[in-house]
Design an enzyme around this catalytic site. Structure first.
Site, PDB file in Angstrom:
ATOM      1  CE1 TYR A  85      -4.027   1.984   0.285  1.00 47.28           C
ATOM      2  CE2 TYR A  85      -2.523   3.454   1.443  1.00 47.28           C
ATOM      3  CZ  TYR A  85      -3.720   3.237   0.785  1.00 47.28           C
ATOM      4  OH  TYR A  85      -4.603   4.268   0.616  1.00 47.28           O
ATOM      5  CG  PHE A 137      -7.028  18.045 -24.330  1.00 50.01           C
ATOM      6  CD1 PHE A 137      -7.100  17.588 -25.632  1.00 50.01           C
ATOM      7  CD2 PHE A 137      -7.383  17.187 -23.305  1.00 50.01           C
ATOM      8  CE1 PHE A 137      -7.512  16.287 -25.904  1.00 50.01           C
ATOM      9  CE2 PHE A 137      -7.800  15.894 -23.567  1.00 50.01           C
ATOM     10  CZ  PHE A 137      -7.868  15.435 -24.879  1.00 50.01           C
ATOM     11  CB  THR A 138     -11.920  17.808 -24.034  1.00 51.12           C
ATOM     12  OG1 THR A 138     -11.025  16.699 -23.980  1.00 51.12           O
ATOM     13  CG2 THR A 138     -12.325  18.068 -25.471  1.00 51.12           C
ATOM     14  CG  ASP A 228      -1.045  18.271 -21.330  1.00 56.03           C
ATOM     15  OD1 ASP A 228      -0.408  17.201 -21.248  1.00 56.03           O
ATOM     16  OD2 ASP A 228      -2.254  18.320 -21.627  1.00 56.03           O
ATOM     17  CE  LYS A 271      -3.484  10.771 -24.272  1.00 57.07           C
ATOM     18  NZ  LYS A 271      -4.307  10.779 -23.050  1.00 57.07           N
ATOM     19  NE  ARG A 395     -11.337  15.255 -30.104  1.00 54.64           N
ATOM     20  CZ  ARG A 395     -11.308  15.091 -28.781  1.00 54.64           C
ATOM     21  NH1 ARG A 395     -10.160  14.960 -28.143  1.00 54.64           N
ATOM     22  NH2 ARG A 395     -12.404  15.074 -28.084  1.00 54.64           N
ATOM     23  CG  PHE A 462     -16.247  14.640 -26.635  1.00 53.37           C
ATOM     24  CD1 PHE A 462     -16.109  15.835 -25.965  1.00 53.37           C
ATOM     25  CD2 PHE A 462     -15.427  13.585 -26.272  1.00 53.37           C
ATOM     26  CE1 PHE A 462     -15.184  15.981 -24.945  1.00 53.37           C
ATOM     27  CE2 PHE A 462     -14.493  13.717 -25.266  1.00 53.37           C
ATOM     28  CZ  PHE A 462     -14.377  14.929 -24.594  1.00 53.37           C
TER      29      PHE A 462
HETATM   30  C1  P71 Z   1      -6.812  11.489 -26.603  1.00 60.07           C
HETATM   31  C2  P71 Z   1      -6.914  11.612 -25.134  1.00 60.07           C
HETATM   32  C3  P71 Z   1      -7.931  10.788 -24.390  1.00 60.07           C
HETATM   33  C4  P71 Z   1      -9.207  11.543 -24.494  1.00 60.07           C
HETATM   34  C5  P71 Z   1      -9.531  12.464 -23.540  1.00 60.07           C
HETATM   35  C6  P71 Z   1     -10.665  13.233 -23.685  1.00 60.07           C
HETATM   36  C7  P71 Z   1     -11.446  13.087 -24.812  1.00 60.07           C
HETATM   37  C8  P71 Z   1     -11.132  12.139 -25.754  1.00 60.07           C
HETATM   38  C9  P71 Z   1     -10.017  11.368 -25.606  1.00 60.07           C
HETATM   39  C10 P71 Z   1      -6.035  12.856 -23.295  1.00 60.07           C
HETATM   40  C11 P71 Z   1      -5.276  13.980 -22.889  1.00 60.07           C
HETATM   41  C12 P71 Z   1      -4.507  14.740 -23.822  1.00 60.07           C
HETATM   42  C13 P71 Z   1      -3.835  15.857 -23.406  1.00 60.07           C
HETATM   43  C14 P71 Z   1      -3.049  16.681 -24.349  1.00 60.07           C
HETATM   44  C15 P71 Z   1      -4.598  15.523 -21.185  1.00 60.07           C
HETATM   45  C16 P71 Z   1      -5.299  14.403 -21.542  1.00 60.07           C
HETATM   46  C17 P71 Z   1      -6.087  13.679 -20.505  1.00 60.07           C
HETATM   47  N1  P71 Z   1      -6.155  12.551 -24.577  1.00 60.07           N
HETATM   48  N2  P71 Z   1      -3.882  16.238 -22.107  1.00 60.07           N
HETATM   49  O1  P71 Z   1      -6.124  12.320 -27.204  1.00 60.07           O
HETATM   50  O2  P71 Z   1      -4.425  14.387 -25.115  1.00 60.07           O
HETATM   51  O3  P71 Z   1      -5.407  12.524 -20.136  1.00 60.07           O
HETATM   52  O4  P71 Z   1      -6.968  10.729 -20.886  1.00 60.07           O
HETATM   53  O5  P71 Z   1      -5.069  10.255 -19.328  1.00 60.07           O
HETATM   54  O6  P71 Z   1      -7.029  11.514 -18.537  1.00 60.07           O
HETATM   55  O7  P71 Z   1      -7.399  10.559 -27.150  1.00 60.07           O
HETATM   56  P1  P71 Z   1      -6.166  11.169 -19.715  1.00 60.07           P
END
Ligand code: P71
Length: 474
Positions: A85, A137-138, A228, A271, A395, A462
């Site tokens: 833990y 970013f969303t 980021d 990523k 997007r 979305f």
């Molecule tokens: C991508 C994603 C995953 C995603 C997130 C939201 C809507 C659709 C798909 C996530 C990102 C990202 C950047 C620049 C933070 C996050 C969040 N991307 N910054 O591109 O691209 O990270 O998904 O691990 O929570 O498909 P998280």
């Protein structure tokens, strides 16, 4: 039969071919369901690719997030999980990898990127403060807004123009930033939220010159910069490739220098770092670290696991070191560019230059007859799945959501359908199949009608929104 005109990919471009720096040890079968089944699956999914079952997908380019193939070393690391833990040895390996490759002093693990965004936003934003950023970013913007922040886009104008070939379309427009500082006062700016290879702009990088200049502006106004770092390795590759003076520096050195101009970073490790789950937050300031560490235990887990299993932290620590290897990042970005170059050569409208993680098809120019509020990018994602079982992601206007003040759709300049390429998963042959499918959909574009939204969640709509084709029930 011999055909002396047949040429390898390298020969077509007048150079020697390159190949991926790995061989395949384990395979996962994929198959395509027939067109009638795809039509049914799409209808059941409300024409939203997020709502399809993965088993109904042939080639999955929904996202490069959490979908990469881990190496044999990462899998070996999974077997070395210390699932205590508290104080797991895997945490210390992760902490060490982040300190070594990203250079920040203090590390807080989180379950994924948005967990880190939540902690940072809640800790570093006071209600009513502004958060300038190089495009939104969303999830990032939502967490900033939920913390009471006011998002302001300060990316250069070129980023909004899909045909502009600026090599660093992710750069911050320092004049826009200075104007904001002058207008609201530096004490009303929470921090600059800077992203590497800006996702919503098409995976466009930020130059080293820009982050240095940004640091100077922020220093003179006592403003912090948080990065980021989600696709910062790919950003480092573009700096090495495109920015004068960096060709002889390693990806690792460029990454670390870039980070050194910022005060901290958050990461979706799903990523660049090639793990299926994981993230972190890292800062130099001890007091901020202490506040973040106090918060992580409320929302994510103890500060030595933050929502990850020990084995996940080990795979991540190993993935960080693998991600900065030149051969890896070169082949990864080049595969994306291979797909983009095919589409470009057939004059299919895409966002240029092609970014690091995905090809963004420009749905406005693809379907000029479909107005933005009939969701051209969502329509294209649906059509591509119908034609070939390939999954992509909207997007555009659906992703942009509604303005919290007016309640109207936000109409983003970029209305695109993203073909995101997972790392180390698909081959050149898959890219060929994808490119031909996009061409088939393009060739029948005039017969395609838009969509109507019939169900709309309040936040991040979305993911779960549902649509119907216009013309069927209207
Ligand atoms: C991508 C994603 C995953 C995603 C997130 C939201 C809507 C659709 C798909 C996530 C990102 C990202 C950047 C620049 C933070 C996050 C969040 N991307 N910054 O591109 O691209 O990270 O998904 O691990 O929570 O498909 P998280």
């Amino acid at each position: 039969m011999t055909d002396p005109s047949l040429r390898t990919m390298g020969q077509q471009f007048g150079r020697r071919s390159w190949a991926e720096p790995w061989k395949i040890k384990m395979v996962e079968p994929i198959h395509m369901i027939d067109r009638g089944e795809r039509a049914r699956a799409l209808e059941e999914a409300g024409y939203n690719t997020f709502l399809l079952r993965s088993e109904d997908v042939y080639i999955d380019l929904l996202t490069d997030s959490g979908t990469s193939a881990m190496s044999d070393r990462q899998w070996a690391g999974m077997m070395m999980g210390d699932e205590a833990y508290a104080g797991s040895r895997n945490f210390f390996n992760l902490e060490n990898a982040v300190q070594t490759f990203y250079g920040y002093r203090h590390v807080v693990p989180t379950h994924q990127g948005r967990g880190a965004e939540h902690l940072l936003s809640q800790t570093a934003i006071k209600p009513g403060q502004y958060v300038p950023s190089n495009m939104y970013f969303t999830t990032t913007r939502l967490h900033q807004e939920l913390a009471g922040g006011i998002f302001v886009d300060v990316i250069i104008d070129e980023a909004h123009d899909t045909l502009n070939l600026h090599p660093f379309k992710g750069d911050v427009d320092l004049d826009k930033l200075r104007a904001l500082i002058k207008q609201v006062g530096s004490e009303n700016i929470a921090y600059v939220s800077l992203a590497g290879t800006v996702n919503m702009a098409g995976g466009q990088p930020v130059s080293m010159a820009n982050v240095r200049a940004l640091r100077e502006v922020c220093d003179s106004h006592d403003i912090r910069i948080y990065l980021d770092a989600t696709r910062m390795v790919e950003n480092a590759f573009f700096i090495q490739d495109r920015e004068p003076g960096w060709a002889d520096e390693s990806i690792a050195a460029i990454l670390k220098e870039f980070c050194s101009y910022t005060d901290g970073a958050w990461m979706s490790a799903k990523k660049d770092s090639m793990v299926n789950i994981g993230g972190w937050l890292a800062v130099d300031d001890y007091d901020l670290f202490d506040a973040l560490r106090n918060k992580v235990v409320i929302y994510e887990g103890l500060h030595t696991y933050g929502g990850m299993a020990g084995r996940d932290m080990e795979a991540l620590a190993i993935g960080i070191a693998e991600s900065v290897q030149y051969e890896h990042v070169h082949s990864r970005v080049s595969q994306v560019h291979y797909l983009g170059d095919l589409l470009l050569s057939w004059e299919i409208p895409i966002v240029q230059p092609v970014g690091g993680h995905a090809v963004f098809v420009d749905a406005r120019r693809f379907y000029p007859h479909i107005p933005q509020d009939q969701f051209p990018a969502q329509t294209l994602a649906a059509q591509l799945y119908l034609d070939s079982g390939i999954r992509s992601m909207e997007r555009g206007i659906v992703s942009a959501g509604r303005d919290p003040e007016t309640g109207d759709h936000r109409y983003p300049a970029l209305e695109s359908t993203r073909l995101a390429v997972p790392r180390r998963v698909y081959t050149q042959a898959h890219m060929d199949v994808v490119s031909e499918a996009v061409k088939v959909v393009y060739d029948s574009r005039e017969q395609t009608h838009g969509l109507r939204m019939v169900y709309e969640p309040k936040q991040l709509r979305f993911f779960q929104a549902r649509f119907e084709p216009i013309g069927i029930h209207s």
